[in-house]
Design a protein around this motif. Sequence first.
Motif, PDB file in Angstrom:
ATOM      1  N   GLN A 220       0.837  -1.194   0.000  1.00 47.76           N
ATOM      2  CA  GLN A 220       0.000   0.000   0.000  1.00 47.76           C
ATOM      3  C   GLN A 220       0.870   1.242   0.000  1.00 47.76           C
ATOM      4  O   GLN A 220       1.779   1.392   0.817  1.00 47.76           O
ATOM      5  N   VAL A 221       0.597   2.136  -0.929  1.00 41.67           N
ATOM      6  CA  VAL A 221       1.249   3.441  -0.944  1.00 41.67           C
ATOM      7  C   VAL A 221       0.175   4.484  -0.740  1.00 41.67           C
ATOM      8  O   VAL A 221      -1.016   4.205  -0.890  1.00 41.67           O
ATOM      9  N   THR A 222       0.578   5.703  -0.409  1.00 38.47           N
ATOM     10  CA  THR A 222      -0.418   6.739  -0.183  1.00 38.47           C
ATOM     11  C   THR A 222       0.053   8.049  -0.794  1.00 38.47           C
ATOM     12  O   THR A 222       1.239   8.239  -1.059  1.00 38.47           O
ATOM     13  N   GLY A 223      -0.898   8.932  -1.057  1.00 41.97           N
ATOM     14  CA  GLY A 223      -0.553  10.194  -1.672  1.00 41.97           C
ATOM     15  C   GLY A 223      -0.369  10.094  -3.167  1.00 41.97           C
ATOM     16  O   GLY A 223       0.148  11.017  -3.791  1.00 41.97           O
ATOM     17  N   ILE A 224      -0.804   8.990  -3.768  1.00 44.32           N
ATOM     18  CA  ILE A 224      -0.596   8.760  -5.199  1.00 44.32           C
ATOM     19  C   ILE A 224      -1.894   8.266  -5.827  1.00 44.32           C
ATOM     20  O   ILE A 224      -2.557   7.381  -5.300  1.00 44.32           O
ATOM     21  N   SER A 258       3.993   9.887  -0.611  1.00 44.45           N
ATOM     22  CA  SER A 258       3.137  11.057  -0.457  1.00 44.45           C
ATOM     23  C   SER A 258       3.958  12.261  -0.882  1.00 44.45           C
ATOM     24  O   SER A 258       5.035  12.520  -0.368  1.00 44.45           O
ATOM     25  N   VAL A 259       3.451  13.002  -1.827  1.00 42.49           N
ATOM     26  CA  VAL A 259       4.252  14.046  -2.456  1.00 42.49           C
ATOM     27  C   VAL A 259       4.337  15.267  -1.558  1.00 42.49           C
ATOM     28  O   VAL A 259       3.330  15.789  -1.090  1.00 42.49           O
ATOM     29  N   ALA A 260       5.545  15.743  -1.358  1.00 46.15           N
ATOM     30  CA  ALA A 260       5.743  16.909  -0.498  1.00 46.15           C
ATOM     31  C   ALA A 260       5.653  18.189  -1.315  1.00 46.15           C
ATOM     32  O   ALA A 260       5.791  18.160  -2.527  1.00 46.15           O
TER      33      ALA A 260
END
Length: 260
Positions: A220-224, A258-260
């Motif tokens: 699981q990844v997030t922010g994408i 998650s992109v900064a």
Amino acid sequence: MGLYIPVSMPLSGAALRAGALEVVVLGGHLLLYPTGVCQEKVTGGAPATRPPVLLLHGFTDNRSVFVFLRRALGADGLRHVEAYNYSPFTLDLRVTARHLARRVEELCERTGQDRVDLVGHSLGGLVGRYYVQRLGGDARVRTLVTLGTPHSGTRVAPFMDAHPLVRQIRPDSEVLAELAAPAPGCATRCVAFWSEFDALMTPVGTARIEHPDLCVENVQVTGIGHLALAAHPAVIAAVRRALDGPGLAAVTGVETASVA
């Protein structure tokens, strides 16, 4: 097996950033799309120490979605990397999987390798999985990596049900029933990347592989969002590690998804 990468930012902030990134990636992809319409010219490829990689795009897409991923996977010269454009007019996922089977055999013959790795985005991952599970492709495929693939079916865009291929990715389709059937002895390792911000996966989590007979690592990844799964540097790095061996997909890099 499941892996979760926590994020410190508020959920609303993560969602907004994921949406903004998706717009940026979409814009870039629209510019690149014409460059990937034609099937690429295949070559024998330089000698490589690892299995060749075949990239499979999603519904109505083409190989241009893999511009950054392809470059990264082949950068060290250890892998021969190709992208396969299946017909945009295909009406049956199973037919496309049979075409994929022939392409894999041809790739093995050209490169002198016995096995390949497949990386599929969206529908491409389901095509690869059907080949592995239902057409004996596990004899040829070492690792199958999927990015935002509706393994349990998606209910998004119900107005598109008139398209036969869309009906095949619904939760109650015959194709998904075949994939849910027993697959004893399947020799392919599967790594499925999924995100709670993937707007094309309804319900959330359908991009996970849940099958008792498969060797699976769900990441699981997030922010994408959906398109960004094939282009974000952190995910690309994780895919590269996933092809290097079991348990490596989320060691480093994806936590910055998650992109900064």
